[in-house]
Structure formats: structure tokens, C-alpha cells
Design a protein around this motif. Sequence first.
Motif, PDB file in Angstrom:
ATOM      1  N   ALA A 284      -6.286  -8.329   4.546  1.00 32.83           N
ATOM      2  CA  ALA A 284      -7.571  -9.018   4.672  1.00 32.83           C
ATOM      3  C   ALA A 284      -8.663  -8.117   4.142  1.00 32.83           C
ATOM      4  CB  ALA A 284      -7.835  -9.373   6.131  1.00 32.83           C
ATOM      5  N   GLN A 285      -9.588  -8.700   3.390  1.00 32.70           N
ATOM      6  CA  GLN A 285     -10.640  -7.914   2.750  1.00 32.70           C
ATOM      7  C   GLN A 285     -11.995  -8.331   3.315  1.00 32.70           C
ATOM      8  OE1 GLN A 285     -10.226  -8.473  -1.457  1.00 32.70           O
ATOM      9  NE2 GLN A 285      -8.209  -7.580  -1.514  1.00 32.70           N
TER      10      GLN A 285
ATOM     11  N   LEU B  78     -20.351 -16.050   3.079  1.00 35.22           N
ATOM     12  CA  LEU B  78     -19.719 -16.568   4.295  1.00 35.22           C
ATOM     13  C   LEU B  78     -18.924 -17.837   3.989  1.00 35.22           C
ATOM     14  CD1 LEU B  78     -22.497 -16.038   6.991  1.00 35.22           C
ATOM     15  CD2 LEU B  78     -20.385 -14.737   6.680  1.00 35.22           C
ATOM     16  N   LEU B  79     -19.481 -18.720   3.185  1.00 32.80           N
ATOM     17  CA  LEU B  79     -18.776 -19.948   2.827  1.00 32.80           C
ATOM     18  C   LEU B  79     -17.495 -19.625   2.063  1.00 32.80           C
ATOM     19  CD1 LEU B  79     -18.706 -23.043   2.722  1.00 32.80           C
ATOM     20  CD2 LEU B  79     -20.051 -22.931   0.620  1.00 32.80           C
ATOM     21  N   HIS B  80     -17.601 -18.689   1.134  1.00 32.41           N
ATOM     22  CA  HIS B  80     -16.413 -18.278   0.381  1.00 32.41           C
ATOM     23  C   HIS B  80     -15.365 -17.674   1.314  1.00 32.41           C
ATOM     24  CE1 HIS B  80     -14.074 -15.225  -1.937  1.00 32.41           C
ATOM     25  NE2 HIS B  80     -13.975 -16.226  -2.783  1.00 32.41           N
ATOM     26  N   GLY B  81     -15.814 -16.902   2.299  1.00 28.42           N
ATOM     27  CA  GLY B  81     -14.878 -16.291   3.226  1.00 28.42           C
ATOM     28  C   GLY B  81     -14.134 -17.311   4.064  1.00 28.42           C
ATOM     29  N   PHE B  82     -14.810 -18.398   4.456  1.00 25.45           N
ATOM     30  CA  PHE B  82     -14.164 -19.417   5.273  1.00 25.45           C
ATOM     31  C   PHE B  82     -13.155 -20.244   4.482  1.00 25.45           C
ATOM     32  CE2 PHE B  82     -17.976 -18.980   8.102  1.00 25.45           C
ATOM     33  CZ  PHE B  82     -17.272 -18.580   9.232  1.00 25.45           C
TER      34      PHE B  82
ATOM     35  N   GLU C 297      -7.974 -17.389   2.474  1.00 24.31           N
ATOM     36  CA  GLU C 297      -7.105 -16.924   3.551  1.00 24.31           C
ATOM     37  C   GLU C 297      -7.142 -15.413   3.724  1.00 24.31           C
ATOM     38  OE1 GLU C 297      -3.200 -18.377   2.926  1.00 24.31           O
ATOM     39  OE2 GLU C 297      -3.705 -20.485   3.309  1.00 24.31           O
ATOM     40  N   ASN C 298      -7.297 -14.662   2.646  1.00 22.66           N
ATOM     41  CA  ASN C 298      -7.205 -13.202   2.743  1.00 22.66           C
ATOM     42  C   ASN C 298      -8.573 -12.522   2.846  1.00 22.66           C
ATOM     43  OD1 ASN C 298      -7.942 -13.810   0.101  1.00 22.66           O
ATOM     44  ND2 ASN C 298      -7.052 -11.935  -0.695  1.00 22.66           N
ATOM     45  N   VAL C 299      -9.599 -13.282   3.249  1.00 20.09           N
ATOM     46  CA  VAL C 299     -10.935 -12.709   3.451  1.00 20.09           C
ATOM     47  C   VAL C 299     -11.199 -12.644   4.952  1.00 20.09           C
ATOM     48  CG1 VAL C 299     -13.398 -13.009   3.050  1.00 20.09           C
ATOM     49  CG2 VAL C 299     -11.772 -13.544   1.241  1.00 20.09           C
ATOM     50  N   ASP C 300     -11.579 -11.478   5.437  1.00 18.04           N
ATOM     51  CA  ASP C 300     -11.801 -11.251   6.867  1.00 18.04           C
ATOM     52  C   ASP C 300     -13.242 -11.602   7.213  1.00 18.04           C
ATOM     53  OD1 ASP C 300     -11.804 -10.478   9.443  1.00 18.04           O
ATOM     54  OD2 ASP C 300     -11.197  -8.400   9.102  1.00 18.04           O
TER      55      ASP C 300
ATOM     56  N   ALA D  10     -15.572  -2.446   2.957  1.00 17.29           N
ATOM     57  CA  ALA D  10     -16.898  -2.114   3.482  1.00 17.29           C
ATOM     58  C   ALA D  10     -17.773  -3.341   3.674  1.00 17.29           C
ATOM     59  CB  ALA D  10     -17.593  -1.134   2.526  1.00 17.29           C
ATOM     60  N   SER D  11     -17.206  -4.543   3.565  1.00 22.42           N
ATOM     61  CA  SER D  11     -18.045  -5.740   3.597  1.00 22.42           C
ATOM     62  C   SER D  11     -18.747  -5.924   4.930  1.00 22.42           C
ATOM     63  CB  SER D  11     -17.207  -6.979   3.280  1.00 22.42           C
ATOM     64  OG  SER D  11     -16.689  -6.897   1.979  1.00 22.42           O
TER      65      SER D  11
END
Length: 573
Positions: free
Chosen positions: A571-572, A356-360, A363-366, A314-315
Motif C-alpha cells: 500500500a502506498q 483522496l478520490l483517487h485513493g478511494f 486498491e493499493n493506495v493507503d 511519505a504521503s
Amino acid sequence: MQQDAPDTGLFTPLEFAPTRRRQILFVAVLLALAGPGLGWAAAAQLPGMALAWRVLVGAAVLLPCLWLARTLWRHAASSAPVLRLDGRGISGSLLQPPVPWDVLEDAQLERGGMLRLQRRADAQHPDVPQGWLRRNPARPRVSLHLLSPRQQDIAYDAIHARLDVLRLRAGTGEAAGRRAARDEDAFESHLDTLVPTPWALYVVVAANVLAWAMNWAAGMSPTKPLSPELFAWGANAASAVVLDGQWWRLLTATFLHGGMVHLVFNMLGLWEAGKQLCRLLGNGQFALVYGASALAGSAASLHYAAQNSISVGASGAVFGVLGALVTASWHYRHLVPATNLRRLWTGLGFFIGYSLLHGFTQENVDNAAHVGGLACGMLLGLVLLAPIDRQAAAARRRKRAAAMGLLAAAAVGYSVLATPVPRVWHAQVYAAQALLPDIARRFDQGFRQMAQDSQRLQRGEIRQPVFLQNAEQTIGPVCSAITEELVPLRVPRWEQAGRLVHMYLQVCAITMRSLALEQAMLRRDPDLPADAQAQLAQLSGQMQATMRELAETVRRVPVPPQRGPVRAPPAQP
């Protein structure tokens, strides 16, 4: 004198003893016990780094936990009052020496129980942050976390009751902090009147938790569900949406999560911001923001993460709610108290930037879903009309919301239609993964029997016609069934499942061709090719090479059991 009601006496001593001692002691013990585990978990996330660096990372997590646990324990175990108001000024277990009344200019109670005082600056107390902790001597802070919320309010009112008398005598009027607090209370009360219950938020959170509970009840792991299982429940994938026409996955994927931790973090991020947005825009428009942002995030994911892996979470919707809250509060900044805006923008800015920084970096963060949901939410928050806007009638708000809903639907539809050709056909890959365990079992049984007959032929126990007859009866049906099941699958060969499917089909084709040639040679078939012997030798070489490649592939990445298909982590968003 123990406090039990607001006090207005200027020099009447008033003490505030801690009432949340047990809760704070429990938190301190919990931190002390959880610290080593958190440190170990942080170090375990860096398996490729040297041991010294992993120890350093673990210590960087452990030591702050232990320091905070020690600080909380020391404060909770102290018998001194948290706060004391008397003729000398304001003092307490964490505030010594006292701040005299004649130098006190203002006091603010921040959310979380932090009391911020403002005293008149002088040579000993300059109004400048000092030290690496950036503490301002003219603006001391006192933590009131050991007091209940009611005690904190009573302490704050008691301070301003004394301060108002002094400022009235001096002719300086009411303190700015007092006016800001009153404006904030009036604004919050007005929002409560307009939207008494944020029921839309409760429905959304309940739906996410219910979906996770249903997954668990269906036999999925509550902490690490498998990708094929999530796909069967409606995870987002470009191949399923674009090639199979399953557009509904854009929405269902946003109610699925890659485990309990994923769900908890998303719901925690949604809870406070969701309540604020519900109260600001109303339940109906909150539902529009949440749903449109969820779809926009899923549509954006089709161009990136969902091209190769499935996407759940739900992110995207959560980021949409955060973005809408930022722009809506900016749009109505003339109606929202300044203290609310500062607190809101500071917290949201840090959370959005860090996420957003953590997501970039993972690898498994959408992150495409994050950005898509955030952009959609910010646009909606900027355009939608809030109930606090007295110039916007209810009918006008509904028309604006309907128009934005149609615009969001059109944008999502265009994004889906513009999706590039998917790199992975997930339905076919997961179908192959579901078949491969049984295929491997039947394949091994058939070829093991054929190998045993070949050894008997070499020892002279059976003759060539019997060997060929046995082979046709054992391996023939196996290869025919395997070919019939695997040929319809369109799995790319660069996928592990695709490589296995291709090699099983190739082995079966070579085997059936070799048996047909040997039968023709045995019967002296007049249509037998002149180079039949050479073809048979060539097929034998191909068989050996393919079987070696198959054995190496299975050895490197074994064929998965029925419940654990080989997969990349979802991907989460």
C-alpha cells in the motif's frame, strides 16, 4: 523598441519578444513524443475493458498532448512579439484586436505567467463567461510563458505605469490589482525576512531521496521493490508494530517508497506546499507538522491497509503539510493577502480532493494514511502560532508547539494500542516465503528419490526391507529438517505461503507415519495396532489427496524464486 528596463511613457511603443523559444520548442517536442506512450500506458491500466474503450481512453490522453504540443510549437515558432504596448493599447500574438487604454481598468499577473486584463464591459464585451471554454470577453487573458520571469515583471510594471497615469487623470486612483500585487510582494518579503531558508524542507526531501538511493544501492529495484525487502527496511505493518512491538516502523515507513515514481510524486506534492508552510510557521514547526502527520498517517494505516499488506510512503506526511497550510492560512487570513489565499485554497483544495478520490478508487493506495495525516496536519495548522503573529512571543510559540507535539504523540500511542488483531503476521509470512524455495527443492529431491526406489521395488529390483531402509536414509532426514524449520512459523492457512507450509508439514507427517507402520509390520512388532493395514491404506489415500492438492497449488501459483517472493503490492500512502 526592445524592453530592457521599466518604462513610464504612455504612448512609447514597447515590444516583448520571446526569449524562452528554445525551452518551449523542447517541451512541445517532448509532449509530441511522450503522448503516444502516455496514451498506451493509460489504456494498459484497463486490461479488463473492451478494446474499443481502451482505444478511447488512450485517445483521450494522446489528443490533448498533441494539441498542446501543436499550440506550444505554433506560439514558439511565431516571429510576432508576445506583447506590444503602444498608443492603440495592449496587443500581441495571442491578443488581437488590441485592448485600448481608455477601456482598460486593471491588469493582474498570475503565477505561471498568465496576464489577466480587465476592460470596461460593453455590449460587445459583456462581463459574462461564454462558450464551453467559459471565456470572459471583458477579462481577456494573455499567456506570457514565452517570456522570462524578469520580462513578465517588466511588462506588468509597464502596463500599470501607463494605467496609473490614465487613472490619475480620471481621478479613479490606483488599480485594485496594483494594490493587491504590492501587498502580496510585501507579504512575501516579510516571510523571506522571518524564514530566509526553508532548511527543514530540504532536510526532509534529502532524507527521502537518500533512503530510496540506499535501497537501490542495497540491490533493491529502483522502480518496483519487493514487499519483503521493504519490510526488512522498516515498512509499516500492523503485525510488526502490534505483535512484534516494532513501533519504530511508524516513522521509517514514511521514508520508504514503492519505486522512483512514487517518490517523485510525493516530493513534488511536498515541495511547493512545504516551502509555503516553512515560511509561514517556521522550520521547527514545519518539522513538527511533518513528523506528527507522518506518525498519525502510519497509526491510522494500522487499522486498515496495514492489517493485510505493508504500507510505505511519505504521503501521510505530505497530506499533513497540505492540511496544515490550509488551516494555518485560514487562521491568519487577516494577515495573508486575499490573492494569496484564493490561489492557495484553490490549488490545495483541488489537489487534496483529487488525491483522496483517487485513493478511494485504487486498491493499493493507503487512503487511511492520507486521512490520518491530513487530520493531524489541519489540527496543528489551526493551533500552532506563526512568526508573523506579532502578538505571539517566541517562548509562547515554543510552548504551544511542545504541547501539540505531546498531544500528537499521545494520540498516535492510543491509536496503536487500539489497533485490532492483525489479519496477517507479515514477519512469519515473509520468513515462510524465504524458506519455501529451498524447502521445495529439498522436498522434490527427497520424494523423487523415494519414487524411483518405489518403481524399483515394483519391478523386483529391490526388496521391501531395502526400500524401507533407503526411504529412512533419504526422505527421513529431509522430512525431519523440513518439519523442524516450518513448525515454528505461525502463518495463517488462508495465506498462500501458509497453505504451502501446512501441506509440506502434512505430507511429511503422513510419510513418516507410513514408514513407521511399514517398519513395524516388517519387524512384526508386538505393539503393532490390529488395524495397521487399514491405517496404512488410509494414510496412502491421504497422501495421494495431499500431493494432488500440493501440485495444484504450486501449478496455480508457483513457489517463488529466492529473490521474488509472492506478495500483494505494498500500500502506498
